[in-house]
Motif scaffolding. Structure first.
Motif, PDB file in Angstrom:
ATOM      1  N   LYS A 116     114.619  45.177   2.124  1.00  0.00           N
ATOM      2  CA  LYS A 116     114.388  44.102   1.156  1.00  0.00           C
ATOM      3  C   LYS A 116     115.192  42.862   1.533  1.00  0.00           C
ATOM      4  CE  LYS A 116     113.913  47.281  -2.813  1.00  0.00           C
ATOM      5  NZ  LYS A 116     114.576  48.479  -2.308  1.00  0.00           N
ATOM      6  N   LYS A 117     114.757  41.723   1.043  1.00  0.00           N
ATOM      7  CA  LYS A 117     115.499  40.475   1.217  1.00  0.00           C
ATOM      8  C   LYS A 117     116.860  40.619   0.537  1.00  0.00           C
ATOM      9  CE  LYS A 117     115.321  35.545   0.132  1.00  0.00           C
ATOM     10  NZ  LYS A 117     114.607  34.476  -0.562  1.00  0.00           N
ATOM     11  N   GLY A 118     117.912  40.146   1.213  1.00  0.00           N
ATOM     12  CA  GLY A 118     119.257  40.244   0.656  1.00  0.00           C
ATOM     13  C   GLY A 118     120.022  41.471   1.105  1.00  0.00           C
ATOM     14  N   VAL A 125     120.242  39.821   5.440  1.00  0.00           N
ATOM     15  CA  VAL A 125     118.827  39.487   5.647  1.00  0.00           C
ATOM     16  C   VAL A 125     118.441  38.280   4.786  1.00  0.00           C
ATOM     17  CG1 VAL A 125     116.451  40.305   5.453  1.00  0.00           C
ATOM     18  CG2 VAL A 125     118.242  41.868   6.213  1.00  0.00           C
ATOM     19  N   ASP A 126     118.002  37.189   5.434  1.00  0.00           N
ATOM     20  CA  ASP A 126     117.599  35.960   4.733  1.00  0.00           C
ATOM     21  C   ASP A 126     116.160  36.017   4.244  1.00  0.00           C
ATOM     22  OD1 ASP A 126     120.062  34.863   5.331  1.00  0.00           O
ATOM     23  OD2 ASP A 126     119.354  34.009   7.225  1.00  0.00           O
ATOM     24  N   ARG A 127     115.294  36.513   5.108  1.00  0.00           N
ATOM     25  CA  ARG A 127     113.874  36.565   4.740  1.00  0.00           C
ATOM     26  C   ARG A 127     113.196  37.710   5.474  1.00  0.00           C
ATOM     27  NH1 ARG A 127     111.161  31.094   6.139  1.00  0.00           N
ATOM     28  NH2 ARG A 127     113.161  30.277   5.494  1.00  0.00           N
ATOM     29  N   ILE A 128     112.099  38.162   4.873  1.00  0.00           N
ATOM     30  CA  ILE A 128     111.291  39.255   5.424  1.00  0.00           C
ATOM     31  C   ILE A 128     109.840  38.798   5.366  1.00  0.00           C
ATOM     32  CG2 ILE A 128     110.428  41.586   4.932  1.00  0.00           C
ATOM     33  CD1 ILE A 128     113.231  42.225   3.884  1.00  0.00           C
ATOM     34  N   VAL A 147     105.911  35.101   4.309  1.00  0.00           N
ATOM     35  CA  VAL A 147     107.090  35.744   3.717  1.00  0.00           C
ATOM     36  C   VAL A 147     106.656  36.702   2.613  1.00  0.00           C
ATOM     37  CG1 VAL A 147     109.244  35.333   2.451  1.00  0.00           C
ATOM     38  CG2 VAL A 147     108.558  33.778   4.280  1.00  0.00           C
ATOM     39  N   ASP A 186     108.298  40.271  -0.008  1.00  0.00           N
ATOM     40  CA  ASP A 186     109.544  40.721  -0.643  1.00  0.00           C
ATOM     41  C   ASP A 186     110.202  41.872   0.108  1.00  0.00           C
ATOM     42  OD1 ASP A 186     109.356  38.839  -2.660  1.00  0.00           O
ATOM     43  OD2 ASP A 186     108.088  40.132  -3.908  1.00  0.00           O
ATOM     44  N   SER A 187     109.402  42.800   0.632  1.00  0.00           N
ATOM     45  CA  SER A 187     109.998  43.978   1.265  1.00  0.00           C
ATOM     46  C   SER A 187     109.016  44.615   2.236  1.00  0.00           C
ATOM     47  CB  SER A 187     110.414  45.001   0.198  1.00  0.00           C
ATOM     48  OG  SER A 187     109.269  45.519  -0.463  1.00  0.00           O
ATOM     49  N   LEU A 201     112.252  40.158  10.296  1.00  0.00           N
ATOM     50  CA  LEU A 201     113.362  39.751   9.443  1.00  0.00           C
ATOM     51  C   LEU A 201     114.136  38.648  10.152  1.00  0.00           C
ATOM     52  CD1 LEU A 201     116.447  40.893  10.422  1.00  0.00           C
ATOM     53  CD2 LEU A 201     115.338  43.062   9.914  1.00  0.00           C
ATOM     54  N   ALA A 206     118.137  36.784   9.897  1.00  0.00           N
ATOM     55  CA  ALA A 206     119.441  37.026   9.293  1.00  0.00           C
ATOM     56  C   ALA A 206     120.492  36.079   9.870  1.00  0.00           C
ATOM     57  CB  ALA A 206     119.837  38.484   9.488  1.00  0.00           C
TER      58      ALA A 206
END
Length: 507
Positions: free
Chosen positions: A221-223, A237-240, A249, A251-252, A261, A263
């Motif tokens: 997941k993001k984050g 992780v900044d974005r997925i 983009v 969410d997961s 991903l 980061a």
């Protein structure tokens, strides 16, 4: 979320110029993944060199939504892999990230050497394989002969091979149905600890390193804070997202899915292809088969105008950001001045890097003759790496030398077999196997890599009038009996190094 039973992950394997990228284009177009107005040839090949030469250099991925004839909606993840031997390790990791392969064979040319090399990697990865006979719209197409050849040479059933013309779109619907019904769905546990394979990575000037991953178990997941197992580095992780083929983009990512991903990772060297990615503070068993990329062919790059040395340094630094398999160190030459000693995966990799420097950074280059690294074992038990014959130690303290050797596979029409055997014998080759597939012979030789990197391709094309196909894999370092004998009797010049000495004088 897409259930695992409705996900299909697959790659396309083929010899260079058998229509792999064109087939990928038609699959993307026929499923409306990309609007017709945005379509272009070689949709997944981003580099100018790829488009000009009609080859794939970087593995690319795309996520396709497809509604099958049975009314079910499926998610297809396609990885378009390079066909050339230089990128065999990257192809092997891509194979491990998917469950099936489309084996594309040109119905006018038949099975070629790199077809064999890549399909054996797919078989090693335990893939389900769907054979496809491409270019059936050409007058010279002979589908029955090629299907028989696939069965004889590769040993897989080709009686139901799909007949396709990727150029005109014939057989594309049948191919999509075969992907859905013949290829297996991925396996994975969503509630397990995160385990993902790093399939590829490249540098983006805005986002940092973009990492392509295949989720084996768990959910990303993001984050999340993730750890790369091989070097222990931890990143936030900044974005997925996924590629359609533009970045989208989400969410997961869950089990069986392929996506990317970012980061804020600064260097591609920190993200090694084949590595295992997991959550920070978690311990998982690393995925098998990981090894750092090792350059095998070396040459010197010098600017024609010595005042451009600093520009060359900047250009090489930027290219190395995007290519972890490319190594370099500074060197000086009495004749050529300051430059760099660079290591590459093979001759095509060398050409691509050189062309990119000349084209993208407008620097004229002098390239020295390619060579390999020898291992020099001393009488005291130590080992030195020999890049240049000028650095050869006194033979009285040398026990023996080892040189890199390859297992070469050559497919050639019977008429030219004698010339190919003579060429391989002249290059200190040892014949391992000789079999026939129809009117063509398949010769397997153990050859020194040093004899191949200089002009072997040109000589092979010359003696076979371009009808032979050639592929090889590195088998490691071995002692050459001639070399050992020369060293032990303190005879000059050392046989295996005589070519290196000759080249060094030319440099």
């Amino acid at each position: 979320m897409t259930p695992l039973s409705h996900i299909r992950n697959f790659s396309i394997v083929a010899h260079i110029d058998h229509g792999k990228s064109t087939l990928a284009d038609r699959l993307i177009q026929s499923t409306n993944t990309v609007a017709d107005r945005d379509m272009k040839a070689q949709m997944l090949d981003a580099m100018d060199i790829e488009r000009e030469r009609g080859i794939t250099i970087k593995a690319n991925t795309v996520r396709i939504d497809y509604v099958a004839d049975n009314g079910e909606a499926y998610v297809l993840n396609l990885i378009d892999t390079p066909g050339h031997v230089d990128f065999a390790y990257e192809v092997s990791r891509s194979m491990r990230a998917v469950e099936g392969s489309l084996l594309v064979v040109d119905s006018t040319q038949g099975v070629e050497a790199q077809t064999l090399a890549n399909v054996y990697q797919a078989i090693d990865a335990d893939h389900e394989i769907v054979p496809i006979l491409n270019k059936i719209d050409l007058p010279a197409a002979d589908c029955d002969r090629v299907a028989e050849q696939i069965e004889d040479v590769i040993g897989i059933d080709a009686s139901g091979a799909i007949r396709v013309s990727a150029k005109t779109g014939i057989g594309i619907h049948e191919t999509l149905e075969a992907i859905v019904h013949h290829l297996p769905a991925p396996k994975g546990e969503e509630n397990a600890d995160l385990k993902a394979m790093l399939v590829d990575s490249w540098y983006d000037s805005y986002l940092g390193v973009i990492v392509l991953v295949r989720i084996i178990d768990g959910r990303l997941k993001k984050g999340d804070r993730v750890k790369f197992v091989s070097n222990g580095t931890v990143h936030h992780v900044d974005r997925i997202g996924v590629f359609r083929p533009q970045m989208q983009v989400i969410d997961s990512l869950g089990p069986g899915e392929i996506g990317f991903l970012t980061a804020s990772i600064k260097q591609v060297r920190d993200t090694r292809v084949g590595d295992t990615v997991t959550h920070d503070k978690k311990t998982v068993t690393p995925l098998p088969g990981f090894k750092p990329a090792q350059p095998v062919v070396f040459c010197g790059l010098f600017p024609v105008d010595s005042s451009e040395f600093e520009d060359l340094r900047d250009a090489i630094d930027k290219l190395a950001l995007n290519d972890a398999s490319f190594s370099f160190e500074m060197e000086t030459s009495a004749a050529l001045g300051f430059g760099f000693r660079c290591g590459f995966l093979g001759l095509l990799h060398l050409e691509v890097i050189r062309d990119r420097i000349e084209r993208e950074y407008d620097i004229e280059l002098i390239t020295t003759a390619p060579s390999v690294v020898y291992h020099v074992y001393m009488r005291d038990g130590s080992m030195q790496e020999l890049h240049n014959p000028a650095d050869m130690p006194d033979l009285s303290v040398v026990d023996h030398l080892e040189e890199p050797r390859i297992k070469a596979t050559i497919l050639v029409p019977d008429d030219y077999l004698g010339d190919v055997l003579k060429l391989c014998q002249d290059r200190r080759g040892v014949q391992l196997d000789l079999t026939y597939a129809g009117s063509r012979a398949m010769v397997v030789y153990d050859l020194p890599l040093n004899e191949v990197v200089f002009d072997f391709y040109d000589r092979l094309k010359s003696v076979t009038k371009g009808y032979a196909s050639f592929d090889y894999q590195l088998t490691g370092y071995q002692t050459d009996n001639l070399v050992k004998m020369s060293v032990l009797v303190n005879d000059e010049p050392v046989d295996a190094l005589s070519m290196m000495v000759h080249r060094d004088r030319a440099e």
